[in-house]
Design a protein around this motif. Sequence first.
Motif, PDB file in Angstrom:
ATOM      1  N   ARG A  99       0.690  26.035 -57.231  1.00 28.25           N
ATOM      2  CA  ARG A  99       2.154  26.020 -57.392  1.00 28.25           C
ATOM      3  C   ARG A  99       2.548  26.002 -58.862  1.00 28.25           C
ATOM      4  O   ARG A  99       3.570  26.564 -59.234  1.00 28.25           O
ATOM      5  CB  ARG A  99       2.748  24.836 -56.646  1.00 28.25           C
ATOM      6  CG  ARG A  99       2.800  25.025 -55.132  1.00 28.25           C
ATOM      7  CD  ARG A  99       3.601  23.931 -54.443  1.00 28.25           C
ATOM      8  NE  ARG A  99       2.944  22.637 -54.522  1.00 28.25           N
ATOM      9  CZ  ARG A  99       2.025  22.201 -53.662  1.00 28.25           C
ATOM     10  NH1 ARG A  99       1.647  22.970 -52.655  1.00 28.25           N
ATOM     11  NH2 ARG A  99       1.481  21.002 -53.801  1.00 28.25           N
ATOM     12  N   PRO A 102      -1.673  35.138 -51.371  1.00 32.92           N
ATOM     13  CA  PRO A 102      -1.343  34.719 -50.004  1.00 32.92           C
ATOM     14  C   PRO A 102      -2.299  35.364 -49.000  1.00 32.92           C
ATOM     15  O   PRO A 102      -2.572  36.552 -49.088  1.00 32.92           O
ATOM     16  CB  PRO A 102       0.090  35.208 -49.801  1.00 32.92           C
ATOM     17  CG  PRO A 102       0.373  36.154 -50.906  1.00 32.92           C
ATOM     18  CD  PRO A 102      -0.615  35.924 -51.985  1.00 32.92           C
ATOM     19  N   ASN A 126       1.957  32.244 -43.405  1.00 30.65           N
ATOM     20  CA  ASN A 126       2.126  30.834 -43.041  1.00 30.65           C
ATOM     21  C   ASN A 126       1.739  29.904 -44.181  1.00 30.65           C
ATOM     22  O   ASN A 126       1.245  28.803 -43.953  1.00 30.65           O
ATOM     23  CB  ASN A 126       1.278  30.517 -41.798  1.00 30.65           C
ATOM     24  CG  ASN A 126       1.724  31.335 -40.610  1.00 30.65           C
ATOM     25  OD1 ASN A 126       2.908  31.484 -40.373  1.00 30.65           O
ATOM     26  ND2 ASN A 126       0.774  31.887 -39.886  1.00 30.65           N
ATOM     27  N   ASP A 127       1.915  30.349 -45.407  1.00 30.33           N
ATOM     28  CA  ASP A 127       1.657  29.533 -46.595  1.00 30.33           C
ATOM     29  C   ASP A 127       0.189  29.144 -46.747  1.00 30.33           C
ATOM     30  O   ASP A 127      -0.128  28.082 -47.255  1.00 30.33           O
ATOM     31  CB  ASP A 127       2.555  28.284 -46.596  1.00 30.33           C
ATOM     32  CG  ASP A 127       2.815  27.770 -48.001  1.00 30.33           C
ATOM     33  OD1 ASP A 127       2.865  28.586 -48.935  1.00 30.33           O
ATOM     34  OD2 ASP A 127       2.955  26.549 -48.165  1.00 30.33           O
TER      35      ASP A 127
END
Length: 135
Positions: A91, A99, A103-104
Amino acid sequence: VDKYRMAPEAIARIDKLLDDHTCAQTAEVLNREQYRTGKGLPFTAFTVRHVCRRHRLPTRRQRLLQRGFVHPEQVAWALGVQLAAVANWRRKGLIDAEPLDDNDHFMYRLPDSHVQDDIRRRQHRRQNHATQETI
């Protein structure tokens, strides 16, 4: 059956897009570019996954593994940290990740040995500092 056959151009475009996009992102690009399914419908993440299975295209996971990306657990183990630290560093932009899905979930590139050594030194200093505060 032939009346629902997907255009070969659409299959080739899906194959190319999945190198850098998730299934949902691929569907968005296909729809923006006016591609349609064999039934003439807009693409969804589900239909992109279906096309991949039906035409034996490499999955997003397989593509990332082939490019040298690994699962977050492998990064945490290699660096001697918790999974939460790996996600936090992603982050903050401190560690390279792509990715995996919509769905993260992410896959990571293991930092080179110099960065790994720097991370270990920081962790060691942080642990020593925390120990000194409790004394």
